[in-house]
Design a protein around this motif. Sequence first.
Motif, PDB file in Angstrom:
ATOM      1  N   UNK A 212       0.744  -1.197  -0.104  1.00 17.03           N
ATOM      2  CA  UNK A 212      -0.057   0.161   0.140  1.00 17.03           C
ATOM      3  C   UNK A 212       1.021   1.247   0.117  1.00 17.03           C
ATOM      4  N   UNK A 213       0.273   2.325  -0.388  1.00 18.11           N
ATOM      5  CA  UNK A 213       1.023   3.738  -0.515  1.00 18.11           C
ATOM      6  C   UNK A 213       0.048   4.831  -0.436  1.00 18.11           C
ATOM      7  N   UNK A 214       0.486   5.571   0.728  1.00 12.80           N
ATOM      8  CA  UNK A 214      -0.571   6.764   0.889  1.00 12.80           C
ATOM      9  C   UNK A 214       0.130   8.040   0.809  1.00 12.80           C
ATOM     10  N   UNK A 215      -0.642   9.014   0.334  1.00 12.79           N
ATOM     11  CA  UNK A 215      -0.351  10.454   0.431  1.00 12.79           C
ATOM     12  C   UNK A 215      -1.247  11.076   1.576  1.00 12.79           C
ATOM     13  N   UNK A 216      -0.644  11.336   2.582  1.00 18.08           N
ATOM     14  CA  UNK A 216      -1.170  11.701   3.818  1.00 18.08           C
ATOM     15  C   UNK A 216      -1.375  13.116   3.852  1.00 18.08           C
ATOM     16  N   UNK A 217      -2.502  13.796   3.911  1.00 15.61           N
ATOM     17  CA  UNK A 217      -2.328  15.396   3.924  1.00 15.61           C
ATOM     18  C   UNK A 217      -2.120  15.910   5.637  1.00 15.61           C
ATOM     19  N   UNK A 218      -1.679  17.129   5.407  1.00 14.77           N
ATOM     20  CA  UNK A 218      -1.510  17.760   6.801  1.00 14.77           C
ATOM     21  C   UNK A 218      -2.719  17.691   7.667  1.00 14.77           C
ATOM     22  N   UNK A 219      -3.744  17.575   7.110  1.00 14.60           N
ATOM     23  CA  UNK A 219      -5.085  17.856   8.129  1.00 14.60           C
ATOM     24  C   UNK A 219      -5.488  16.441   8.519  1.00 14.60           C
ATOM     25  N   UNK A 220      -4.531  15.302   8.406  1.00 12.35           N
ATOM     26  CA  UNK A 220      -4.751  13.961   8.822  1.00 12.35           C
ATOM     27  C   UNK A 220      -4.797  13.935  10.313  1.00 12.35           C
ATOM     28  N   UNK A 221      -3.881  15.027  11.093  1.00 13.17           N
ATOM     29  CA  UNK A 221      -3.826  14.660  12.608  1.00 13.17           C
ATOM     30  C   UNK A 221      -5.097  15.284  12.931  1.00 13.17           C
TER      31      UNK A 221
ATOM     32  N   UNK B 234       0.541  18.678  18.923  1.00 10.65           N
ATOM     33  CA  UNK B 234       1.643  18.478  17.995  1.00 10.65           C
ATOM     34  C   UNK B 234       1.210  18.014  16.964  1.00 10.65           C
ATOM     35  N   UNK B 235      -0.141  17.274  16.887  1.00  7.49           N
ATOM     36  CA  UNK B 235      -0.611  16.537  15.899  1.00  7.49           C
ATOM     37  C   UNK B 235      -1.610  17.443  14.910  1.00  7.49           C
ATOM     38  N   UNK B 236      -1.755  18.753  15.248  1.00  6.21           N
ATOM     39  CA  UNK B 236      -2.554  19.385  14.349  1.00  6.21           C
ATOM     40  C   UNK B 236      -2.232  21.064  14.458  1.00  6.21           C
ATOM     41  N   UNK B 237      -1.314  21.655  15.413  1.00  4.62           N
ATOM     42  CA  UNK B 237      -1.166  22.974  15.504  1.00  4.62           C
ATOM     43  C   UNK B 237       0.471  22.990  15.286  1.00  4.62           C
TER      44      UNK B 237
ATOM     45  N   UNK C  65       9.625  19.293  16.381  1.00  2.50           N
ATOM     46  CA  UNK C  65       9.272  18.591  15.013  1.00  2.50           C
ATOM     47  C   UNK C  65       9.217  19.532  13.983  1.00  2.50           C
ATOM     48  N   UNK C  66       9.542  19.309  12.580  1.00  2.13           N
ATOM     49  CA  UNK C  66       9.513  20.139  11.631  1.00  2.13           C
ATOM     50  C   UNK C  66       8.073  20.717  11.561  1.00  2.13           C
ATOM     51  N   UNK C  67       7.105  19.812  11.807  1.00  6.66           N
ATOM     52  CA  UNK C  67       5.798  20.406  11.333  1.00  6.66           C
ATOM     53  C   UNK C  67       4.837  19.199  12.247  1.00  6.66           C
ATOM     54  N   UNK C  68       3.529  19.403  11.946  1.00 11.00           N
ATOM     55  CA  UNK C  68       2.620  18.480  12.751  1.00 11.00           C
ATOM     56  C   UNK C  68       2.881  17.015  12.445  1.00 11.00           C
TER      57      UNK C  68
ATOM     58  N   UNK D 160       5.987  10.458  11.993  1.00 15.31           N
ATOM     59  CA  UNK D 160       5.613  10.677  10.559  1.00 15.31           C
ATOM     60  C   UNK D 160       5.086  12.308  10.620  1.00 15.31           C
ATOM     61  N   UNK D 161       6.023  13.183  10.071  1.00 12.67           N
ATOM     62  CA  UNK D 161       5.751  14.615   9.832  1.00 12.67           C
ATOM     63  C   UNK D 161       4.896  14.651   8.437  1.00 12.67           C
ATOM     64  N   UNK D 162       3.876  15.635   8.881  1.00 14.73           N
ATOM     65  CA  UNK D 162       2.789  15.754   7.841  1.00 14.73           C
ATOM     66  C   UNK D 162       3.071  16.948   6.900  1.00 14.73           C
ATOM     67  N   UNK D 163       2.709  17.122   5.781  1.00 14.21           N
ATOM     68  CA  UNK D 163       2.255  16.080   5.106  1.00 14.21           C
ATOM     69  C   UNK D 163       3.456  14.716   4.623  1.00 14.21           C
ATOM     70  N   UNK D 164       2.806  13.611   4.162  1.00 12.04           N
ATOM     71  CA  UNK D 164       3.729  12.630   4.222  1.00 12.04           C
ATOM     72  C   UNK D 164       3.223  11.679   2.802  1.00 12.04           C
ATOM     73  N   UNK D 165       4.264  11.257   2.115  1.00 13.13           N
ATOM     74  CA  UNK D 165       4.006   9.892   1.335  1.00 13.13           C
ATOM     75  C   UNK D 165       4.662   8.794   1.914  1.00 13.13           C
ATOM     76  N   UNK D 166       3.958   7.896   2.151  1.00  9.29           N
ATOM     77  CA  UNK D 166       4.632   6.550   2.901  1.00  9.29           C
ATOM     78  C   UNK D 166       3.880   5.483   2.367  1.00  9.29           C
ATOM     79  N   UNK D 167       4.603   4.139   2.364  1.00  9.18           N
ATOM     80  CA  UNK D 167       4.233   3.012   1.815  1.00  9.18           C
ATOM     81  C   UNK D 167       4.132   2.048   3.367  1.00  9.18           C
ATOM     82  N   UNK D 168       3.316   1.147   3.029  1.00  8.47           N
ATOM     83  CA  UNK D 168       3.215  -0.258   3.821  1.00  8.47           C
ATOM     84  C   UNK D 168       3.869  -1.397   3.295  1.00  8.47           C
TER      85      UNK D 168
END
Length: 304
Positions: free
Chosen positions: A195-204, A217-220, A229-232, A270-278
């Motif tokens: 699997x591969x996901x394109x996870x948006x910054x809004x996922x948190x 830390x997950x949404x602000x 962290x570099x971002x949420x 897992x810094x958002x946004x992210x492109x990661x696979x399973x």
Amino acid sequence: MGVSTRYVLHQGPVLGALGRAAMAAVKSRKKTSGGSAPTQIPGRELRERIPPRPADLVQDYIRNVGGDPSAYRNQVPAHLFPQWVFPLQARGLEDVSYPLQKVLNGGCRIEFNAPLALNEALNVSCRLEGIDDDGKRAIIHQRAVTGTAAQPEAVVTHVYAFVPLSSKKDEKPAAGAPKKKAPPARVPEDAREIAFWNIPVSAGLDFAKLTGDFNPIHWIAPAARAAGFKNVILHGFATLARAIEGMNRALFAGDPSRLATIDVRFTRPLVLPAKVGLYVRGDEIFVGSAKGGPANLVGTFTTR
């Protein structure tokens, strides 16, 4: 389309637990900077009976983490357990004298013993099982059991919280001793991508609305950067839920009952946004950006 804000209305117990955890963190900071174990291990067992989970919340949660609601046939996915277990976990740490403001999610184990019926109340118990403290970090182990009247131990979970106790600048290696640093966990080159996901910054924020875990830390972004962290960053349990649903689709023909146990460690934020696979190799699973690259999650699983 994002997750509806109306689900926040269902998160009273979790939000209350977050508030109590924040107060406990302030108290623990005043008590000690190094940490000490509680007087009793195992801790007291906490119990609670919670009403059936709202059907619309459960369905949107399954969709949000990449699952198919029709595969659950009026069942609650076991990986939603933080939504009802977290309040008891927070209560179980009230007497722990560690700097709880530094707590990180280290990993967990889920034992899938029986389905959780959507329309039934859930009996939940939680207990502090142990603390492994080597002076540099503490690993807090809590065990929770979720069941129904017919299946009292339907889902058993073990959650491991990581608490750093000393900073790198505080560590003083012996003179002449080589510096040792564990290599980062990586996705094996011979693993198979399923699997591969394109996870948006809004996922948190979406996951927070569905589970009640509104740790900033997950949404602000400013809060995440203030924490280093570099971002949420995505919730560890959100990464785990996506991994389980990816396995359900790719390995189990959409049948969640095939998974018997899963053990994972959260090895990299897992810094958002992210492109990661399973990725899968035998009975091992990995979440990361590419084969050979750093892994955000590593684990093993068994099937039935």
